[in-house]
Enzyme design. Structure first.
Site, short mmCIF file in Angstrom:
data_model
loop_
_atom_site.label_atom_id
_atom_site.label_comp_id
_atom_site.label_asym_id
_atom_site.label_seq_id
_atom_site.Cartn_x
_atom_site.Cartn_y
_atom_site.Cartn_z
N GLU A 35 0.82 -1.21 0.00
CA GLU A 35 0.00 0.00 0.00
C GLU A 35 0.85 1.26 0.00
OE1 GLU A 35 -2.96 -0.05 -0.76
OE2 GLU A 35 -3.60 -2.09 -0.30
N TYR A 118 -6.80 6.29 3.43
CA TYR A 118 -6.88 5.18 2.49
C TYR A 118 -6.08 3.97 2.99
CZ TYR A 118 -5.70 1.86 -0.93
OH TYR A 118 -5.52 0.64 -1.52
N ASP A 136 -10.31 4.92 -2.41
CA ASP A 136 -9.16 5.47 -3.13
C ASP A 136 -9.69 6.20 -4.35
OD1 ASP A 136 -9.95 3.49 -4.85
OD2 ASP A 136 -7.92 2.95 -5.42
N CYS A 190 -13.48 0.83 -15.34
CA CYS A 190 -14.05 2.18 -15.20
C CYS A 190 -12.90 3.17 -15.00
CB CYS A 190 -15.02 2.20 -14.02
SG CYS A 190 -16.10 3.62 -13.97
N CYS A 205 -25.96 1.79 -14.25
CA CYS A 205 -24.94 2.82 -14.01
C CYS A 205 -25.60 4.16 -14.28
CB CYS A 205 -23.73 2.62 -14.92
SG CYS A 205 -22.55 4.00 -14.89
#
Length: 290
Positions: A35, A118, A136, A190, A205
DNA sequence: AACGCGTGGTT
DNA sequence: TAACCAAGCGT
């Protein structure tokens, strides 16, 4: 709208990328390392560095025992080397104050150097299975489109984003898988520039229903790099990483000849950040070199 | 809240 | 090709 959970989770189980930090047996610390590295650095560049890193320093205490200089060299050219410094500090805190065990609750994680909203939530969720929203840039973009019908997320993160994701999060133990799936969708389908809506597993959507309206708000301004202090810092660190002994000011000066004030300012900022140290004889080296 | 902080691949 | 973008954080 709640049936996006099975749609997304089923899609993730089929299509997920085989990333090394998602494999069985990876420890919470190693997930935390991934991370840190993934903060603003693409997956493809992180992968080889992470593999070498966790083999060399598998635990917080092993990392803490390394010198900052070794850590900065192993970080290589991932960028934003202050992250490497903070990761080293984080390892030290976990080793000394948490018995070498990565905390599992968000608030304790937030107290660690370099760990923000995050990263704290990602570790709590992905390493410990906690049911907490993980937000995020990918998730914010997916929610903006799927839920709010907008082309892009707001310029900066907010409590609203957390609430939006909390509302979507399933109540059962699939919550972590749903969260990673939401991120994965933003990362590979996306996407920011050319979303591949033809590959999207979601049956509804809002953005698509509205006919893909264009972004309305102010375009987020992209940061310049050429000519900034950041570029100068990068060049200075490049010299220092490459040298196994302290270097003279003159050897650093040659990396930036156009603006000597800027060059000195950049070097000073590296000293302030604790990435670089000056030796007794006035030369310069990576912090903790020797 | 907006900005500084690296690097390199993609369009 | 310059601009855009990439699993943010700290101030």
């Amino acid at each position: 709208m709640t049936d996006i959970v099975p749609q997304l989770v089923d899609w993730y189980r089929r299509e997920q990328r085989d990333l090394p930090w998602r494999r069985p047996g990876v420890t919470p610390w190693q997930i935390l390392v991934s991370e840190f590295m993934l903060q603003q650095t693409p997956v493809a560049r992180v992968e080889p560095v992470w593999l070498a890193w966790v083999e060399r320093w598998p635990t917080p205490s092993a990392t803490a025992a390394a010198s900052p200089a070794d850590v900065l060299r192993a970080w290589g050219k991932l960028g934003y080397p202050r992250r490497a410094k903070r990761l080293h500090e984080c390892a030290t805190v976990i080793a000394t104050e948490h018995d070498d065990v990565v905390p599992s609750d968000v608030d304790t994680l937030l107290s660690l150097p370099g760990v923000g909203q995050y990263t704290a939530r990602a570790v709590a969720c992905f390493a410990y299975g906690r049911r907490v929203p993980v937000v995020d840039t990918n998730v914010r973009r997916v929610v903006a489109r799927v839920v709010h019908g907008r082309a892009d997320a707001a310029p900066s993160a907010s409590a609203r984003d957390l609430a939006d994701v909390e509302a979507l999060l399933p109540d059962d133990e699939t919550a972590p898988e749903f969260s990673i799936a939401l991120m994965e969708l933003g990362a590979v389908v996306c996407t920011a520039r050319s979303p591949r809506c033809g590959l999207c597993p979601l049956s509804t959507c809002a953005w698509r229903s509205l006919g893909f309206p264009a972004s309305t708000g102010p375009a987020k301004r992209v940061q310049r790099y050429a000519g900034t202090d950041r570029q100068v810092r990068g060049r200075l660190l490049d010299v220092l990483r490459a040298s196994d002994s302290p270097v003279t000011k003159a050897e650093l000066d040659v990396v930036w000849l156009t603006d000597t004030a800027q060059r000195d300012r950049a070097l000073d900022s590296l000293l302030v950040d604790g990435l670089v140290e000056q030796t007794d004889d006035g030369r310069f080296a990576l912090a903790g070199e020797g």
